[in-house]
Design an enzyme around this catalytic site. Structure first.
Site, short mmCIF file in Angstrom:
data_model
loop_
_atom_site.label_atom_id
_atom_site.label_comp_id
_atom_site.label_asym_id
_atom_site.label_seq_id
_atom_site.Cartn_x
_atom_site.Cartn_y
_atom_site.Cartn_z
N LYS A 114 -12.18 -2.05 6.81
CA LYS A 114 -11.38 -2.93 7.65
C LYS A 114 -11.87 -2.94 9.10
O LYS A 114 -11.86 -3.96 9.74
CB LYS A 114 -9.90 -2.52 7.62
CG LYS A 114 -9.34 -2.29 6.21
CD LYS A 114 -8.83 -3.56 5.57
CE LYS A 114 -8.59 -3.45 4.06
NZ LYS A 114 -7.69 -2.42 3.60
N ASP A 130 -1.82 6.64 6.43
CA ASP A 130 -2.85 5.71 5.97
C ASP A 130 -3.14 4.79 7.15
O ASP A 130 -2.30 3.99 7.54
CB ASP A 130 -2.31 4.93 4.76
CG ASP A 130 -3.27 3.82 4.29
OD1 ASP A 130 -4.32 3.61 4.93
OD2 ASP A 130 -2.94 3.17 3.28
N TRP A 141 0.84 -1.20 0.00
CA TRP A 141 0.00 0.00 0.00
C TRP A 141 0.87 1.25 0.00
O TRP A 141 0.57 2.23 -0.69
CB TRP A 141 -0.97 0.00 1.19
CG TRP A 141 -1.93 -1.14 1.15
CD1 TRP A 141 -2.03 -2.17 2.04
CD2 TRP A 141 -2.91 -1.41 0.13
NE1 TRP A 141 -3.01 -3.04 1.65
CE2 TRP A 141 -3.56 -2.61 0.50
CE3 TRP A 141 -3.30 -0.75 -1.04
CZ2 TRP A 141 -4.59 -3.17 -0.28
CZ3 TRP A 141 -4.32 -1.31 -1.82
CH2 TRP A 141 -4.95 -2.50 -1.43
C1 LIG Z 1 -7.08 -2.05 2.17
C2 LIG Z 1 -6.05 -1.00 2.26
C3 LIG Z 1 -5.94 0.04 1.31
C4 LIG Z 1 -6.82 0.09 0.08
O1 LIG Z 1 -8.06 0.55 0.41
P1 LIG Z 1 -9.18 0.78 -0.71
O2 LIG Z 1 -10.27 1.39 0.08
O3 LIG Z 1 -9.51 -0.57 -1.27
O4 LIG Z 1 -8.63 1.68 -1.75
C5 LIG Z 1 -4.99 1.00 1.50
N1 LIG Z 1 -4.15 0.97 2.56
C6 LIG Z 1 -4.21 0.00 3.49
C7 LIG Z 1 -3.28 0.03 4.65
C8 LIG Z 1 -5.16 -1.01 3.37
O5 LIG Z 1 -5.23 -1.98 4.29
#
Ligand SMILES: *Cc1c(COP(=O)(O)O)cnc(C)c1O
Length: 356
Positions: free
Chosen positions: A190, A166, A99
């Protein structure tokens, strides 16, 4: 009987969230209409948005001067939106996984990117330390929890320049000091809500410093000014997020959640370390309390698929590791009951007796 859900995302949600959301799908706020078919400008939905925003701020203890946004596009759109809005000349990034790499790729479209450290040399099984963050960069970007590899930065860094994080897979799992960050973002799927809504916590005064023109929908200022109602927001996921926020509050808030999460993760890590059939994949001090990765120990690789079958025969789903790590990954988000983790541990113990 409901399965024991170890999926990494979309992933387990509290029963409270699922039940209240399904009721609102049938009849929202006694309107005799589904939440899926009412205007986002109705006073009933505006109340949902207001309450979700204020509970979000309350639970994370977000200081004045920050806005909370609910947007579409996923965390992946934020990879571009962050640099679009705040990268003037140079940004610094920490490369801790897939990511992070995607975020770095997007940032390069907007300016110079200094990747200050990377753990790619060891398939991202640790968090780099002892790096220097260039003080002339516009911001430093980190991925606090690396969902795929199971590493986590569990403290708020002090870096001297604006910090962007993030937090897709660890928001609300542990206490954070929001004042240490300029932007925190993440997909909700998540630890908060079904897929479709992205949260952004943003320090208002970080904006307005870049020279480029920003398309309206990709400009944070648009969404701050219109309180996430510039266009139609993802109404149903926002309603579900509100239910999870209420559930969090009723269960003691983030402090209580963090305590349970540490306990839950500890139960599983202890078994991974004890059981001769299995081993963990990451540096112990960098272990995530949300995504717990492990593989068959040396010499026992042949038992992998058998263990999957054994676990699924007991109602466990989603423990397959990401293809880039292999083995197993148990995601132990807030809504995961301790009993599901205890069942996984018992299953590992039984498997040991069967095989050794
Ligand atoms: C799942 C995830 C993403 C991607 O998220 P989307 O909403 O599918 O774009 C980005 N960063 C992390 C740390 C993730 O776990």
């Amino acid at each position: 009987m409901k399965k024991h859900n170890f999926y990494a995302g979309p992933s387990i949600l509290p029963e409270f969230t699922i039940k209240n959301t399904s009721e609102a799908i049938l009849n929202f706020a006694d309107m005799d209409l589904s939440i899926m078919e009412v205007s986002h400008r109705s006073k009933q939905f505006v109340a949902v948005m207001d309450e979700a925003t204020s509970l979000f701020k309350e639970l994370l203890d977000i200081p004045k001067g920050y806005s909370v946004l609910f947007l579409g596009g996923g965390a992946s759109t934020q990879f571009a939106m962050v640099p679009f809005n705040i990268l003037n000349k140079k940004a610094a990034y920490l490369n801790t996984g897939a990511w992070a790499k995607k975020a770095i790729k997007e940032a390069k479209l907007f300016g110079e990117v200094d990747v200050v450290a990377s753990s790619e040399d060891k398939n991202f099984n640790y968090i780099p330390k002892n790096y220097t963050v260039p003080q002339d960069a516009d911001y430093f970007h980190i991925t606090t929890n690396n969902t795929i590899y199971g590493t986590e930065i569990r403290k708020d860094l002090e870096v001297g320049i604006p910090l962007v994080a993030d937090m897709s897979s660890d928001i609300f799992s542990r206490k954070i000091d929001v004042s240490k960050y300029a932007i925190i973002y993440g997909g909700a799927q998540k630890n908060l809500a079904p897929a479709g809504v992205t949260f952004v916590i943003i320090k208002d005064d970080i904006l307005g410093k870049v020279d480029r023109k920003i398309p309206t929908m990709l400009n944070y200022q648009t969404h701050i000014d219109k309180e996430s109602m510039f266009n139609t927001p993802p109404c149903l996921p926002i309603f579900a997020a509100l239910q999870t926020l209420k559930w969090l509050k009723a269960n003691g808030g983030i402090e209580a959640m963090e305590k349970i999460n540490i306990e839950k993760a500890g139960i599983l890590y202890d078994e991974i370390d004890r059981n001769p059939l299995f081993k963990g994949t990451v540096n112990k001090e960098d272990r995530s309390i949300m995504n717990i990765c492990f593989i068959m120990n040396d010499g026992y690789e042949e038992f992998e698929s058998e263990f999957f079958e054994f676990a699924s025969s007991k109602g466990m789903v989603g423990i397959k590791g990401h293809r880039s790590v292999g083995g197993f990954r148990a995601s132990t988000y807030n809504a995961m009951p301790k009993s599901s983790i205890e069942l996984l541990v018992e299953t590992m113990k039984e498997f040991e007796i069967m095989k050794l």
